[in-house]
Write a protein that holds these residues in place. Structure first.
Motif, PDB file in Angstrom:
ATOM      1  N   GLY A 141       0.807  -1.207   0.000  1.00 38.37           N
ATOM      2  CA  GLY A 141       0.000   0.000   0.000  1.00 38.37           C
ATOM      3  C   GLY A 141       0.844   1.262   0.000  1.00 38.37           C
ATOM      4  N   GLU A 142       0.181   2.363   0.211  1.00 41.20           N
ATOM      5  CA  GLU A 142       0.825   3.671   0.229  1.00 41.20           C
ATOM      6  C   GLU A 142       1.502   3.889   1.577  1.00 41.20           C
ATOM      7  N   THR A 179     -12.043   6.064  -1.393  1.00 42.94           N
ATOM      8  CA  THR A 179     -10.717   5.447  -1.449  1.00 42.94           C
ATOM      9  C   THR A 179     -10.872   3.966  -1.174  1.00 42.94           C
TER      10      THR A 179
END
Length: 186
Positions: A141-142, A179
């Motif tokens: 992920g980020e 998101t």
């Protein structure tokens, strides 16, 4: 393969019963089987207590975790063999429950477990993308860089006396844009 192993087990157990029955008699064979089961139950209770003590010592740093796990695996195997009917499996179970035999087999158990763990670690990474929790924990992920500042009376006094201000820097995200979630939401 499983059928062949089961057939071999049945043949070995029947052969052992016939041999022991001819040697000491049927009544003594039944008595031997019952006595072995009783001794096995007593040993299981005491050895599981000993294994749990080994786990506790290992968590406190007083003992070796690998030896505690090896002992636990050997006692578990011995306990399982005690529940499988037959003279041969009872004898093997008793041998695994007796501490001197476990002491002799412990290095072999550690070696086998180490090889299995290495094989699991090598092969397990290939499936990590398809496993839910593992995929989330891989870092796909980020990444958000940040610093945690805990406000205590000392830090507040330091900020007040130094004249510096604590400033949080960041970016405001549009909350209306959906998101994708990357993990469990609590």
């Amino acid at each position: 393969m499983i059928a062949a192993v089961f057939l071999l087990y049945v043949i070995v157990e029947i052969a052992a019963l016939v041999i022991v029955g001819n040697a000491i008699g049927v009544a003594w064979t039944v008595l031997l089987f019952l006595a072995g089961s009783l001794v096995g139950l007593i040993l299981m209770r005491s050895q599981w207590r000993r294994v749990m003590d080994g786990f506790r010592k290992a968590t406190r740093g007083e003992g070796s975790p690998s030896l505690a796990v090896a002992d636990g695996a050997l006692v578990a195997a011995g306990s399982a063999l005690m529940f499988v009917p037959g003279l041969v499996t009872s004898v093997l179970g008793l041998l695994l429950l007796i501490p001197p035999t476990r002491w002799a087999l412990r290095p072999l158990a550690v070696l086998l477990a180490g090889k299995r763990a290495a094989a699991f670690a090598a092969g397990g990474d290939a499936f990590a993308g398809t496993v839910g929790y593992a995929a989330r924990m891989r870092g796909n992920g980020e990444v958000i860089d940040g610093e945690i500042i805990v406000e205590t009376p000392e830090t507040t006094e330091y900020v007040a006396s130094s004249g510096k201000e604590l400033v949080l820097e960041g970016e405001i995200l549009d909350t209306d844009t959906p998101t994708r979630s990357r993990g469990p939401q609590y």
